[in-house]
Design a protein around this motif. Structure first.
Motif, PDB file in Angstrom:
ATOM      1  N   TYR A  10      30.394 -85.915  21.801  1.00  0.00           N
ATOM      2  CA  TYR A  10      29.546 -85.508  22.927  1.00  0.00           C
ATOM      3  C   TYR A  10      28.560 -86.623  23.277  1.00  0.00           C
ATOM      4  CZ  TYR A  10      25.879 -82.825  25.360  1.00  0.00           C
ATOM      5  OH  TYR A  10      24.939 -82.374  26.258  1.00  0.00           O
ATOM      6  N   VAL A  11      27.928 -87.195  22.264  1.00  0.00           N
ATOM      7  CA  VAL A  11      26.979 -88.286  22.478  1.00  0.00           C
ATOM      8  C   VAL A  11      27.683 -89.518  23.046  1.00  0.00           C
ATOM      9  CG1 VAL A  11      25.424 -89.909  21.313  1.00  0.00           C
ATOM     10  CG2 VAL A  11      25.363 -87.481  20.720  1.00  0.00           C
ATOM     11  N   ALA A  12      28.938 -89.710  22.649  1.00  0.00           N
ATOM     12  CA  ALA A  12      29.718 -90.847  23.145  1.00  0.00           C
ATOM     13  C   ALA A  12      30.167 -90.659  24.593  1.00  0.00           C
ATOM     14  CB  ALA A  12      30.931 -91.078  22.250  1.00  0.00           C
ATOM     15  N   GLY A  13      29.932 -89.475  25.151  1.00  0.00           N
ATOM     16  CA  GLY A  13      30.227 -89.255  26.562  1.00  0.00           C
ATOM     17  C   GLY A  13      31.482 -88.470  26.868  1.00  0.00           C
ATOM     18  N   GLU A  14      32.126 -87.882  25.850  1.00  0.00           N
ATOM     19  CA  GLU A  14      33.333 -87.084  26.107  1.00  0.00           C
ATOM     20  C   GLU A  14      32.949 -85.705  26.650  1.00  0.00           C
ATOM     21  OE1 GLU A  14      36.811 -87.203  23.585  1.00  0.00           O
ATOM     22  OE2 GLU A  14      35.744 -88.533  22.207  1.00  0.00           O
ATOM     23  N   GLU A  15      33.613 -85.290  27.704  1.00  0.00           N
ATOM     24  CA  GLU A  15      33.329 -83.987  28.302  1.00  0.00           C
ATOM     25  C   GLU A  15      33.699 -82.850  27.356  1.00  0.00           C
ATOM     26  OE1 GLU A  15      35.518 -84.115  31.955  1.00  0.00           O
ATOM     27  OE2 GLU A  15      33.834 -85.007  33.048  1.00  0.00           O
ATOM     28  N   VAL A  16      32.970 -81.755  27.483  1.00  0.00           N
ATOM     29  CA  VAL A  16      33.148 -80.601  26.607  1.00  0.00           C
ATOM     30  C   VAL A  16      33.513 -79.388  27.441  1.00  0.00           C
ATOM     31  CG1 VAL A  16      32.026 -79.062  24.945  1.00  0.00           C
ATOM     32  CG2 VAL A  16      31.451 -81.505  24.972  1.00  0.00           C
ATOM     33  N   ARG A  17      34.477 -78.609  26.960  1.00  0.00           N
ATOM     34  CA  ARG A  17      34.832 -77.348  27.622  1.00  0.00           C
ATOM     35  C   ARG A  17      34.675 -76.223  26.598  1.00  0.00           C
ATOM     36  NH1 ARG A  17      39.506 -78.172  31.223  1.00  0.00           N
ATOM     37  NH2 ARG A  17      40.767 -78.395  29.334  1.00  0.00           N
ATOM     38  N   LYS A  49      22.202 -74.635  21.531  1.00  0.00           N
ATOM     39  CA  LYS A  49      20.973 -75.030  20.844  1.00  0.00           C
ATOM     40  C   LYS A  49      21.181 -76.313  20.048  1.00  0.00           C
ATOM     41  CE  LYS A  49      17.423 -73.762  17.564  1.00  0.00           C
ATOM     42  NZ  LYS A  49      16.832 -72.760  16.651  1.00  0.00           N
ATOM     43  N   GLN A  50      22.372 -76.483  19.478  1.00  0.00           N
ATOM     44  CA  GLN A  50      22.643 -77.702  18.715  1.00  0.00           C
ATOM     45  C   GLN A  50      22.735 -78.926  19.638  1.00  0.00           C
ATOM     46  OE1 GLN A  50      22.483 -76.718  15.477  1.00  0.00           O
ATOM     47  NE2 GLN A  50      22.485 -74.686  16.437  1.00  0.00           N
ATOM     48  N   LEU A  51      23.261 -78.735  20.863  1.00  0.00           N
ATOM     49  CA  LEU A  51      23.463 -79.849  21.772  1.00  0.00           C
ATOM     50  C   LEU A  51      22.227 -80.174  22.614  1.00  0.00           C
ATOM     51  CD1 LEU A  51      27.067 -79.074  23.130  1.00  0.00           C
ATOM     52  CD2 LEU A  51      26.417 -80.484  21.157  1.00  0.00           C
ATOM     53  N   ARG A  52      21.390 -79.190  22.877  1.00  0.00           N
ATOM     54  CA  ARG A  52      20.246 -79.367  23.788  1.00  0.00           C
ATOM     55  C   ARG A  52      19.326 -80.512  23.376  1.00  0.00           C
ATOM     56  NH1 ARG A  52      17.287 -80.826  26.702  1.00  0.00           N
ATOM     57  NH2 ARG A  52      15.764 -79.813  28.055  1.00  0.00           N
ATOM     58  N   PRO A  53      18.923 -80.652  22.115  1.00  0.00           N
ATOM     59  CA  PRO A  53      17.971 -81.718  21.758  1.00  0.00           C
ATOM     60  C   PRO A  53      18.517 -83.127  21.931  1.00  0.00           C
ATOM     61  CG  PRO A  53      18.072 -80.024  20.046  1.00  0.00           C
ATOM     62  CD  PRO A  53      19.219 -79.790  20.957  1.00  0.00           C
ATOM     63  N   LEU A  54      19.833 -83.274  22.107  1.00  0.00           N
ATOM     64  CA  LEU A  54      20.435 -84.599  22.208  1.00  0.00           C
ATOM     65  C   LEU A  54      20.162 -85.253  23.563  1.00  0.00           C
ATOM     66  CD1 LEU A  54      23.878 -83.711  20.568  1.00  0.00           C
ATOM     67  CD2 LEU A  54      21.866 -84.722  19.466  1.00  0.00           C
ATOM     68  N   ASN A  55      19.793 -84.425  24.549  1.00  0.00           N
ATOM     69  CA  ASN A  55      19.430 -84.923  25.881  1.00  0.00           C
ATOM     70  C   ASN A  55      20.487 -85.851  26.481  1.00  0.00           C
ATOM     71  OD1 ASN A  55      16.864 -83.600  26.087  1.00  0.00           O
ATOM     72  ND2 ASN A  55      16.019 -85.121  24.659  1.00  0.00           N
ATOM     73  N   CYS A  56      21.744 -85.450  26.370  1.00  0.00           N
ATOM     74  CA  CYS A  56      22.844 -86.239  26.913  1.00  0.00           C
ATOM     75  C   CYS A  56      23.153 -85.810  28.352  1.00  0.00           C
ATOM     76  CB  CYS A  56      24.096 -86.078  26.050  1.00  0.00           C
ATOM     77  SG  CYS A  56      23.936 -86.816  24.409  1.00  0.00           S
ATOM     78  N   GLN A  57      23.733 -86.727  29.081  1.00  0.00           N
ATOM     79  CA  GLN A  57      24.173 -86.420  30.439  1.00  0.00           C
ATOM     80  C   GLN A  57      25.651 -86.028  30.472  1.00  0.00           C
ATOM     81  OE1 GLN A  57      21.884 -86.308  32.945  1.00  0.00           O
ATOM     82  NE2 GLN A  57      20.487 -86.726  31.246  1.00  0.00           N
ATOM     83  N   THR A  58      26.251 -85.893  29.303  1.00  0.00           N
ATOM     84  CA  THR A  58      27.666 -85.556  29.206  1.00  0.00           C
ATOM     85  C   THR A  58      27.940 -84.200  29.852  1.00  0.00           C
ATOM     86  OG1 THR A  58      27.803 -86.772  27.135  1.00  0.00           O
ATOM     87  CG2 THR A  58      29.609 -85.273  27.627  1.00  0.00           C
ATOM     88  N   LYS A  79      30.739 -75.966  35.816  1.00  0.00           N
ATOM     89  CA  LYS A  79      29.936 -77.014  35.193  1.00  0.00           C
ATOM     90  C   LYS A  79      28.569 -76.449  34.820  1.00  0.00           C
ATOM     91  CE  LYS A  79      28.360 -81.754  36.044  1.00  0.00           C
ATOM     92  NZ  LYS A  79      28.373 -82.873  37.034  1.00  0.00           N
ATOM     93  N   ALA A  80      28.179 -76.624  33.568  1.00  0.00           N
ATOM     94  CA  ALA A  80      26.888 -76.114  33.100  1.00  0.00           C
ATOM     95  C   ALA A  80      25.780 -77.104  33.458  1.00  0.00           C
ATOM     96  CB  ALA A  80      26.927 -75.900  31.592  1.00  0.00           C
TER      97      ALA A  80
END
Length: 320
Positions: free
Chosen positions: A134-141, A159-168, A209-210
């Motif tokens: 996810y951090v590397a930029g791979e899209e998630v479904r 909740k696990q992904l939110r703090p990473l502040n990624c644009q993915t 798209k979320a």
């Protein structure tokens, strides 16, 4: 594309769906289980005819399928039963391990402590892999539904992904509550584990798209549920709510009331699962029946054979 599901059955089905329908149909092994309503065993001719029909249906499903593409290594599963028990852990900790251990104990799993520890470590490894990609930029479904475990899983993961502040980009696919079939029929599935490999592709058109605000809202909701830390979480009026552990007891008692004075525990469990589609597991129903035994509402007439699940018990009513 990283694919996320929240149950082992859904995980297996989705992996098959990636290539299901691709190329020429080569046939496959099909098993058929049949029994007449009066309990009699079907004849060999009846079994053969049923198997032919099943094979024809499998062929049709293959021809109509839309392969998802991707690799099996793109599919990740968080099968954590988060609608049940203590969720005060941040991440994956001892409280979740204790809940899973209690649930698996119903099945008399050999080396229970080892099996639970292995499951926890697998989930931790899965989370690390998802975060890395996810951090590397791979899209998630993310595939979710109104099933409490899947809804909880979606909130927890956000909740696990939110703090990473990624644009993915994160896509969401919600299982429809109702679907129309052929010949004026309707079907209702309660979780992605009920979707066959040939069906997954048709749901891609439902993905949305979320937006970042959605991740924040999910994380806040999961924090709220953690603070409440109820014994159970359930869908009420389309909302995930903290509820008491006896919320489903009325459905169980309704099915018990339909049984003769002495009855098989497995029949009640099966009826509750089949009739009401509550999105709860057979293990939870078993635990609630155990509580009724403890309270003296029911009593055991014949225990399950040694090494067998408690579902094999024969019980008797003691209700006034």
């Amino acid at each position: 594309m990283i694919e996320i599901v929240f149950g082992e059955s859904a995980c297996g089905s989705l992996k098959i769906a990636q290539t299901y329908g691709k190329g020429k149909y080569r046939g496959s092994a099909v098993s058929v289980f049949m029994r007449h309503e009066d309990g009699s065993v079907p004849s060999s001719d009846e079994m053969k005819e049923a198997q032919i029909q099943a094979q024809e249906q499998e062929h049709i499903a293959w021809e109509n399928a839309i392969p998802l593409g991707g690799k099996s290594s793109d599919v990740y599963c968080f099968d954590m039963a988060l609608s049940v028990g203590d969720i005060s852990d941040n991440g994956i900790g001892e409280q979740r391990k204790n809940v899973l251990k209690k649930m698996l104990s119903v099945w008399f799993v050999e080396d229970l402590d080892y099996q639970v520890e292995e499951k926890i470590q697998k989930i931790k490894t899965t989370l690390s892999s998802v975060i890395e990609r996810y951090v590397a930029g791979e899209e998630v479904r993310i595939w979710y539904s109104y099933n409490p475990d899947e809804f909880c899983g979606m909130y927890w993961l956000m909740k696990q992904l939110r703090p990473l502040n990624c644009q993915t980009t994160i896509y969401l696919v919600k299982l429809p509550a109702w679907e129309y079939g052929k010949e004026n029929t309707m079907t209702s599935k309660i979780a992605w584990g009920e979707v066959s490999p040939g069906e997954w592709g048709k749901y891609i058109t439902l993905q949305e798209k979320a937006k970042p605000v959605f991740l924040s809202a999910c994380a806040m909701k999961w924090n709220q549920l953690q603070n409440e830390n109820a014994p159970l979480r359930a869908m009420l009026n389309g909302k995930l709510q903290s509820v008491s552990e006896d919320i489903y007891d009325s459905f169980i008692l309704r099915e018990i009331a339909e049984q003769p004075e002495q009855f098989k525990m497995a029949i009640v469990i099966g009826n509750v699962l089949g009739k009401y589609q509550l999105g709860i597991s057979d293990v939870w129903i078993s635990n609630r029946i155990d509580k009724m035994l403890e309270d003296g509402v029911l009593e055991i007439i014949q225990d399950a054979p040694k090494g067998e699940t408690n579902y094999r018990r024969i019980l008797r009513k003691r209700m006034k």
